[in-house]
Write a protein that holds these residues in place. Structure first.
Motif, PDB file in Angstrom:
ATOM      1  N   PHE A  25       0.835  -1.202   0.000  1.00  0.00           N
ATOM      2  CA  PHE A  25       0.000   0.000   0.000  1.00  0.00           C
ATOM      3  C   PHE A  25       0.875   1.259   0.000  1.00  0.00           C
ATOM      4  N   LEU A  26       1.893   1.274   0.858  1.00  0.00           N
ATOM      5  CA  LEU A  26       2.738   2.459   0.972  1.00  0.00           C
ATOM      6  C   LEU A  26       3.598   2.693  -0.270  1.00  0.00           C
ATOM      7  N   THR A  27       4.182   1.618  -0.805  1.00  0.00           N
ATOM      8  CA  THR A  27       5.154   1.779  -1.896  1.00  0.00           C
ATOM      9  C   THR A  27       4.528   1.723  -3.278  1.00  0.00           C
ATOM     10  N   ARG A  28       3.402   1.024  -3.402  1.00  0.00           N
ATOM     11  CA  ARG A  28       2.757   0.815  -4.699  1.00  0.00           C
ATOM     12  C   ARG A  28       3.670   0.058  -5.675  1.00  0.00           C
ATOM     13  N   ASP A  29       4.617  -0.717  -5.119  1.00  0.00           N
ATOM     14  CA  ASP A  29       5.585  -1.447  -5.934  1.00  0.00           C
ATOM     15  C   ASP A  29       5.933  -2.744  -5.200  1.00  0.00           C
ATOM     16  N   LEU A  30       5.727  -3.878  -5.846  1.00  0.00           N
ATOM     17  CA  LEU A  30       5.920  -5.164  -5.180  1.00  0.00           C
ATOM     18  C   LEU A  30       7.362  -5.379  -4.709  1.00  0.00           C
ATOM     19  N   THR A  31       8.314  -5.052  -5.551  1.00  0.00           N
ATOM     20  CA  THR A  31       9.718  -5.242  -5.181  1.00  0.00           C
ATOM     21  C   THR A  31      10.118  -4.321  -4.044  1.00  0.00           C
ATOM     22  N   ALA A  32       9.722  -3.069  -4.144  1.00  0.00           N
ATOM     23  CA  ALA A  32      10.040  -2.112  -3.077  1.00  0.00           C
ATOM     24  C   ALA A  32       9.358  -2.528  -1.774  1.00  0.00           C
ATOM     25  N   ALA A  33       8.154  -3.075  -1.884  1.00  0.00           N
ATOM     26  CA  ALA A  33       7.435  -3.523  -0.684  1.00  0.00           C
ATOM     27  C   ALA A  33       8.176  -4.678  -0.014  1.00  0.00           C
ATOM     28  N   ASP A  34       8.640  -5.622  -0.808  1.00  0.00           N
ATOM     29  CA  ASP A  34       9.393  -6.742  -0.235  1.00  0.00           C
ATOM     30  C   ASP A  34      10.680  -6.257   0.431  1.00  0.00           C
ATOM     31  N   ASP A  35      11.353  -5.308  -0.200  1.00  0.00           N
ATOM     32  CA  ASP A  35      12.562  -4.735   0.406  1.00  0.00           C
ATOM     33  C   ASP A  35      12.239  -4.032   1.719  1.00  0.00           C
ATOM     34  N   LEU A  36      11.132  -3.321   1.726  1.00  0.00           N
ATOM     35  CA  LEU A  36      10.714  -2.606   2.929  1.00  0.00           C
ATOM     36  C   LEU A  36      10.386  -3.579   4.061  1.00  0.00           C
ATOM     37  N   VAL A  37       9.717  -4.671   3.762  1.00  0.00           N
ATOM     38  CA  VAL A  37       9.390  -5.668   4.784  1.00  0.00           C
ATOM     39  C   VAL A  37      10.681  -6.287   5.321  1.00  0.00           C
ATOM     40  N   GLN A  38      11.603  -6.584   4.438  1.00  0.00           N
ATOM     41  CA  GLN A  38      12.881  -7.153   4.881  1.00  0.00           C
ATOM     42  C   GLN A  38      13.610  -6.175   5.803  1.00  0.00           C
ATOM     43  N   ASP A  39      13.649  -4.918   5.421  1.00  0.00           N
ATOM     44  CA  ASP A  39      14.278  -3.895   6.246  1.00  0.00           C
ATOM     45  C   ASP A  39      13.581  -3.797   7.605  1.00  0.00           C
ATOM     46  N   THR A  40      12.258  -3.870   7.590  1.00  0.00           N
ATOM     47  CA  THR A  40      11.475  -3.817   8.828  1.00  0.00           C
ATOM     48  C   THR A  40      11.817  -4.979   9.740  1.00  0.00           C
ATOM     49  N   LEU A  41      11.883  -6.176   9.181  1.00  0.00           N
ATOM     50  CA  LEU A  41      12.214  -7.347   9.991  1.00  0.00           C
ATOM     51  C   LEU A  41      13.611  -7.229  10.606  1.00  0.00           C
ATOM     52  N   LEU A  42      14.557  -6.760   9.818  1.00  0.00           N
ATOM     53  CA  LEU A  42      15.910  -6.586  10.355  1.00  0.00           C
ATOM     54  C   LEU A  42      15.926  -5.577  11.497  1.00  0.00           C
TER      55      LEU A  42
END
Length: 171
Positions: A25-42
């Motif tokens: 929802f925030l990024t409107r981009d699947l790849t960027a969203a996955d990167d953001l989730v990974q960053d969040t988990l770290l």
């Protein structure tokens, strides 16, 4: 860091689908969203000791995700503004022949031993001095220079050129 909080990691894992949905929802981009989730988990795992049991892990993780998203946007904006200040004096059209040359170079580079590839990329592509590249590779400077020299010679041979003398090291 304090001892691991029981159930923290499994509970965080269960939040993944919701974190991904919010990131998309925030990024409107699947790849960027996955990167953001990974960053969040770290970030969450690094800050595990800061989470208070009894509070909402979901709200805490979503706050991390949201803050990371806006931090990335601010950083991207600053980078864009900095790049806008750079004046390009000459533009080179990327024609098919350039792509073919780069593809040929990549294929030729891939045929070299891994140590020579690493040395050439560090010195030739990334601009490291021989000393710094040797530190990165964990070898003596002479070993690094020999790898670069052998790699350059092999590449020149593959491209049908006579190998030039190695320039003196500037680094």
């Amino acid at each position: 860091m304090t001892a691991e909080i029981p159930d923290f990691r499994p509970a965080l894992t269960r939040l993944l689908p919701d974190l991904r949905a919010f990131a998309r929802f925030l990024t409107r981009d699947l790849t960027a969203a996955d990167d953001l989730v990974q960053d969040t988990l770290l970030r969450a795992l690094r800050a595990e000791s800061q989470w208070q049991p009894g509070t909402s892990l979901k709200a805490w993780a979503f706050s991390i995700l949201r803050n990371a998203h806006y931090e990335n946007r601010r950083r991207a904006g600053a980078e864009r503004r900095a790049l806008d200040k750079v004046h390009v004096t000459e533009e080179v059209e990327a024609g098919q022949e350039h792509r073919m040359e780069v593809a040929g170079l990549a294929r030729a580079l891939s045929t070299l031993p891994r140590e020579q590839q690493e040395a050439i990329v560090l010195v030739g592509a990334l601009g490291f001095s021989s000393e710094d590249a040797a530190r990165v590779a964990g070898v003596a400077v002479g070993t690094l220079k020999a790898r670069v020299s052998r790699g350059r010679r092999a590449l020149a041979t593959r491209f049908g050129e006579r190998p030039a003398e190695d320039p003196p090291d500037e680094g």
